[in-house]
Design a protein around this motif. Structure first.
Motif, short mmCIF file in Angstrom:
data_model
loop_
_atom_site.label_atom_id
_atom_site.label_comp_id
_atom_site.label_asym_id
_atom_site.label_seq_id
_atom_site.Cartn_x
_atom_site.Cartn_y
_atom_site.Cartn_z
N VAL B 83 40.64 41.19 38.63
CA VAL B 83 40.21 40.18 39.60
C VAL B 83 40.40 38.79 39.00
CG1 VAL B 83 38.52 41.67 40.75
CG2 VAL B 83 37.81 40.25 38.82
N GLU B 84 40.44 37.78 39.88
CA GLU B 84 40.61 36.41 39.39
C GLU B 84 39.29 35.79 38.93
OE1 GLU B 84 43.13 33.72 41.59
OE2 GLU B 84 44.24 35.39 42.47
N ASN B 85 38.20 36.11 39.65
CA ASN B 85 36.91 35.46 39.34
C ASN B 85 35.79 36.48 39.23
OD1 ASN B 85 37.83 32.66 39.66
ND2 ASN B 85 38.22 33.34 41.76
N PRO B 86 34.78 36.16 38.41
CA PRO B 86 33.63 37.07 38.28
C PRO B 86 32.97 37.35 39.63
CG PRO B 86 33.51 35.34 36.61
CD PRO B 86 34.63 34.98 37.52
N MET B 87 33.00 36.34 40.53
CA MET B 87 32.39 36.52 41.84
C MET B 87 33.05 37.64 42.63
SD MET B 87 31.55 33.08 43.93
CE MET B 87 30.97 33.51 45.56
N ASP B 88 34.36 37.85 42.38
CA ASP B 88 35.08 38.91 43.10
C ASP B 88 34.49 40.28 42.77
OD1 ASP B 88 36.72 36.87 44.01
OD2 ASP B 88 38.18 37.15 42.42
N ILE B 89 33.95 40.42 41.54
CA ILE B 89 33.32 41.69 41.16
C ILE B 89 32.13 41.97 42.07
CG2 ILE B 89 32.12 42.94 39.31
CD1 ILE B 89 33.82 41.56 37.29
N LEU B 90 31.32 40.92 42.33
CA LEU B 90 30.18 41.09 43.24
C LEU B 90 30.64 41.61 44.59
CD1 LEU B 90 27.92 37.92 42.75
CD2 LEU B 90 27.92 40.09 41.52
N SER B 91 31.71 40.99 45.14
CA SER B 91 32.20 41.39 46.46
C SER B 91 32.65 42.85 46.44
CB SER B 91 33.36 40.51 46.90
OG SER B 91 32.98 39.16 46.87
N LEU B 92 33.37 43.23 45.40
CA LEU B 92 33.86 44.62 45.33
C LEU B 92 32.71 45.59 45.14
CD1 LEU B 92 37.04 43.78 43.33
CD2 LEU B 92 37.08 45.35 45.25
N GLU B 93 31.73 45.22 44.31
CA GLU B 93 30.59 46.12 44.08
C GLU B 93 29.78 46.28 45.36
OE1 GLU B 93 29.58 48.03 41.23
OE2 GLU B 93 31.74 47.67 41.02
N GLN B 94 29.66 45.17 46.14
CA GLN B 94 28.92 45.26 47.39
C GLN B 94 29.64 46.17 48.39
OE1 GLN B 94 28.24 41.12 48.24
NE2 GLN B 94 26.66 41.02 46.68
N ALA B 95 30.97 46.20 48.29
CA ALA B 95 31.74 47.08 49.18
C ALA B 95 31.59 48.55 48.79
CB ALA B 95 33.21 46.67 49.17
N ALA B 96 31.08 48.80 47.57
CA ALA B 96 30.78 50.17 47.10
C ALA B 96 31.94 51.13 47.30
CB ALA B 96 29.53 50.71 47.82
N CYS B 97 33.15 50.68 46.90
CA CYS B 97 34.35 51.48 47.15
C CYS B 97 35.03 51.86 45.85
CB CYS B 97 35.33 50.69 48.01
SG CYS B 97 35.69 49.07 47.30
N ASN B 142 43.65 37.24 44.69
CA ASN B 142 43.63 36.54 45.97
C ASN B 142 44.97 36.72 46.67
OD1 ASN B 142 41.04 35.59 45.56
ND2 ASN B 142 41.74 33.72 44.54
N ALA B 143 44.93 36.76 48.01
CA ALA B 143 46.15 36.97 48.79
C ALA B 143 46.84 35.64 49.08
CB ALA B 143 45.80 37.71 50.08
N THR B 144 46.98 34.83 48.02
CA THR B 144 47.58 33.50 48.21
C THR B 144 48.92 33.43 47.50
OG1 THR B 144 46.46 32.73 46.22
CG2 THR B 144 45.34 32.34 48.30
N VAL B 145 49.74 32.47 47.91
CA VAL B 145 51.04 32.26 47.28
C VAL B 145 50.85 31.99 45.78
CG1 VAL B 145 53.08 30.78 47.26
CG2 VAL B 145 51.97 31.34 49.42
N GLU B 146 49.79 31.24 45.43
CA GLU B 146 49.53 30.85 44.04
C GLU B 146 49.31 32.07 43.14
OE1 GLU B 146 47.87 29.46 46.60
OE2 GLU B 146 48.93 27.54 46.59
N SER B 147 48.84 33.17 43.70
CA SER B 147 48.52 34.33 42.86
C SER B 147 49.68 35.31 42.74
CB SER B 147 47.31 35.06 43.43
OG SER B 147 46.19 34.20 43.41
N GLN B 148 50.77 35.04 43.47
CA GLN B 148 51.92 35.97 43.48
C GLN B 148 52.53 36.15 42.10
OE1 GLN B 148 52.93 38.01 45.94
NE2 GLN B 148 51.10 37.21 46.95
N THR B 149 52.73 35.03 41.39
CA THR B 149 53.38 35.10 40.06
C THR B 149 52.58 35.98 39.13
OG1 THR B 149 53.68 32.74 40.48
CG2 THR B 149 54.57 33.61 38.41
N THR B 150 51.25 35.83 39.17
CA THR B 150 50.36 36.61 38.31
C THR B 150 50.52 38.11 38.62
OG1 THR B 150 48.85 34.76 38.60
CG2 THR B 150 48.01 36.69 37.45
#
Lengths: 198, 198
Positions: B83-97, B142-150
């Motif tokens: 993930v790009e940010n620690p906050m993304d972990i919260l979102s994924l954990e809340q999705a419980a998937c 993130n589903a952005t153009v900026e994250s494509q290279t990564t």
């Protein structure tokens, strides 16, 4: 989430208007993007809690015994504007329409919540009016039903005294469309319509 | 306003999404309505700044050397989600998937800002993949153009390795109306349409 991070998010949620998502965003912002700002925030909150008290004259929040407005000799000390909250002073000062002093009630009369004249500093106001320096009182209370009793109470206090008393005008807010005003405001504005000079 | 009160309002304005009016409201709330919460906020911000650091394994924010997810033996240590940010972990954990581990980049490749593979911990990721414990990598960038290279960079890293690599699916968000989706999302969702089982 780490327990300490949860604590931080929880602590930020106490702020008015901050929900769980904003609190998360704020916590990560403080820790990752701007630790200096976070350090300053923490320090300033503590300092403000320790030093800010009520002005002995007008009861607004200040770190001085008498606030900067009350101790400013360029202000007109014969005018006194009554407000419910210290924040209202900011709004009035930003409107730049008044150069007198203020008196802060910190609420409105509400016997059911144990808020009587004493809690609002109305004895202190009475003493101040008895000194005969105030010539005009402007009531800038909230335009809500809850504040009506307070308005009447203060009006009764100055009866038989040589003090002019006025309340802010109610009506259609400037720059707004009539269609967005509620019916009470429109009815009030209609009844208090202003004759135009020819 | 008193200088200290101005300082407090200014310090609150640094928070994301807080404008001048909200900062005022927050300052008066902290001083008048809830001094305990204010004291706690100040204390927690300082404590978090002093103690929270990056997990040595996954680089998320934590007060421990290894975060609670990395040191949890009930998680599947063969799955790694980037993930790009620690906050993304919260979102994924809340999705419980997902029950695997995470790896936090803290951003995306952006040579113009001096952010290369090293800043994102990609060497550390490479070492980790070389240990052969990870069997599947899920890119949740993130589903952005900026994250494509990564995304391409990490995909190239696992080439010729016996590691499955996947990326989160893109398409119409659940519960949303088609009319509110942008044309790129709709086109993508159309091209990657899922055949329905009979």
């Amino acid at each position: 989430v780490s327990p300490l991070l949860s604590d931080l998010i929880e602590a930020l949620r106490c702020l008015p208007g901050v929900g769980p998502k904003s609190a998360q965003r704020m916590a990560f912002f403080l820790l990752q993007k701007n630790p200096q700002a976070a350090r300053r925030l923490s320090h300033t909150v503590t300092e403000a809690l320790d030093k800010i008290k009520q002005c002995q004259d007008c009861r607004t929040l200040t770190e001085y015994d008498r606030c900067q407005l009350c101790s400013n000799n360029k202000r007109n000390h014969q005018l006194l504007c009554i407000v419910e909250n210290p924040m209202d002073i900011l709004s009035l000062e930003q409107a730049a329409c008044y150069d007198g002093l203020y008196f802060v009630l910190h609420g409105h009369l509400s016997p059911i919540d144990g808020i009587g004249p004493n809690q609002l500093g109305l004895e202190q106001l009475q003493d101040r009016l008895a000194q005969n320096t105030i010539q005009e009182l402007v009531l800038a209370l909230n335009a809500t039903v809850e504040s009506q009793t307070t308005k009447h109470y203060i009006t009764a206090m100055v009866q038989n005294k040589a003090i002019k008393i006025a309340s802010l005008a109610h009506g259609i807010p400037l720059g707004s469309e009539l269609g967005y005003s509620d019916q009470n405001t429109i009815a009030h504005a209609f009844h208090t319509r202003q004759e135009l000079a020819e």
